[in-house]
Design a protein around this motif. Structure first.
Motif, PDB file in Angstrom:
ATOM      1  N   GLN A   1      12.488  36.021  19.876  1.00  0.00           N
ATOM      2  CA  GLN A   1      12.092  34.637  20.146  1.00  0.00           C
ATOM      3  C   GLN A   1      13.293  33.847  20.669  1.00  0.00           C
ATOM      4  OE1 GLN A   1       8.891  33.677  19.746  1.00  0.00           O
ATOM      5  NE2 GLN A   1       8.391  35.738  19.081  1.00  0.00           N
ATOM      6  N   TRP A   2      14.061  34.456  21.555  1.00  0.00           N
ATOM      7  CA  TRP A   2      15.314  33.845  22.003  1.00  0.00           C
ATOM      8  C   TRP A   2      15.116  32.534  22.766  1.00  0.00           C
ATOM      9  CZ3 TRP A   2      16.055  33.112  27.198  1.00  0.00           C
ATOM     10  CH2 TRP A   2      15.232  33.841  28.064  1.00  0.00           C
ATOM     11  N   THR A   3      13.884  32.268  23.192  1.00  0.00           N
ATOM     12  CA  THR A   3      13.635  31.007  23.895  1.00  0.00           C
ATOM     13  C   THR A   3      13.385  29.845  22.933  1.00  0.00           C
ATOM     14  OG1 THR A   3      11.291  31.534  24.090  1.00  0.00           O
ATOM     15  CG2 THR A   3      12.712  32.136  25.951  1.00  0.00           C
ATOM     16  N   ASP A   4      13.263  30.125  21.628  1.00  0.00           N
ATOM     17  CA  ASP A   4      13.058  29.042  20.659  1.00  0.00           C
ATOM     18  C   ASP A   4      14.323  28.190  20.586  1.00  0.00           C
ATOM     19  OD1 ASP A   4      10.544  29.968  20.149  1.00  0.00           O
ATOM     20  OD2 ASP A   4      10.956  30.663  18.111  1.00  0.00           O
ATOM     21  N   TYR A   5      14.153  26.922  20.835  1.00  0.00           N
ATOM     22  CA  TYR A   5      15.308  26.020  20.855  1.00  0.00           C
ATOM     23  C   TYR A   5      15.324  25.143  19.606  1.00  0.00           C
ATOM     24  CZ  TYR A   5      11.898  22.513  22.246  1.00  0.00           C
ATOM     25  OH  TYR A   5      10.814  21.685  22.268  1.00  0.00           O
TER      26      TYR A   5
ATOM     27  N   TYR B   1      20.080  27.531  21.075  1.00  0.00           N
ATOM     28  CA  TYR B   1      19.145  28.630  20.885  1.00  0.00           C
ATOM     29  C   TYR B   1      19.669  29.509  19.749  1.00  0.00           C
ATOM     30  CZ  TYR B   1      17.288  26.901  25.228  1.00  0.00           C
ATOM     31  OH  TYR B   1      16.744  26.069  26.194  1.00  0.00           O
TER      32      TYR B   1
ATOM     33  N   LYS C   1      20.393  33.274  19.990  1.00  0.00           N
ATOM     34  CA  LYS C   1      21.473  33.729  20.869  1.00  0.00           C
ATOM     35  C   LYS C   1      22.858  33.560  20.216  1.00  0.00           C
ATOM     36  CE  LYS C   1      19.222  32.709  25.281  1.00  0.00           C
ATOM     37  NZ  LYS C   1      19.371  31.996  26.559  1.00  0.00           N
TER      38      LYS C   1
END
Length: 197
Positions: A84-88, A113, A116
């Motif tokens: 879910q690396w796009t979860d900010y 993020y 990351k």
């Protein structure tokens, strides 16, 4: 003589009833005393009608979980799963070197993020959110809930104040969704006002 005793007895009963009701002197906050207002339990409950709102409790629980991030409980509200690396997440970095420091907006907040981040970055990130574990999550009080209902069923956005263990009060903003459960959800912002960070 009998009439005088009855009158005296009636006066004593009335004075006692008024004193018990808090209408006399003393320091019960019912008038008289030192002139200072003493908050009652009902006034305290009314001060934050959102005390048990699930969306408020999500933020309280996230702050509590971030005090011991090694157990991973914070993941109930903030994902750091590499898939879910796009979860900010939006937060307020405190110093140069904190994740997102160089990308801060005018209000001092930065979008990062968590998935990351390396372990050192994550430690700095969690430390900034908890202010080195000084934020007392249970003191979080809703200042402005906007149109949010107590139950909450959509994305939530509210401003709050929260006390630190050194007696300071921070103000900030929380955003997330959905707000129906205190035990899980998805918080996307927990930031503090710049002048207090």
């Amino acid at each position: 003589m009998l009439k005088a005793r009855r009158t005296k007895g009636a006066v004593l009963v009335a004075v006692t009833a008024l004193a018990l009701a808090g209408c006399g002197g003393g320091d019960s906050g019912g008038g008289g005393g030192d002139g200072k207002d003493t908050p009652s339990a009902s006034a305290t409950a009314q001060a934050d009608p959102f005390q048990k709102a699930p969306w408020r409790l999500q933020v309280v629980n996230l702050l509590t979980a971030l005090r011991t991030p090694q157990d991973g409980k914070y993941r109930s509200w903030m994902s750091d799963d590499p898939k879910q690396w796009t979860d900010y997440f939006t937060y307020t970095p405190r110093e140069e070197g904190d994740p997102g420091w160089s990308n801060r907006s005018n209000d001092g907040a930065s979008v990062v993020y968590p998935a990351k981040m390396d372990p050192a970055e994550k430690k700095a990130f969690f430390s900034a959110i908890t202010r080195n574990n000084t934020v007392e999550a249970s003191t979080l009080t809703v200042v402005d809930a906007g149109d949010e209902t107590v139950a909450g069923d959509n994305q939530f956005k509210f401003t709050f104040k929260v006390k630190t263990s050194d007696g300071k009060w921070l103000t900030g903003m929380a955003i997330g969704s959905p707000g129906t459960s205190a035990d899980n959800g998805h918080i996307t912002r927990l930031s503090y006002d710049l002048n207090q960070s």
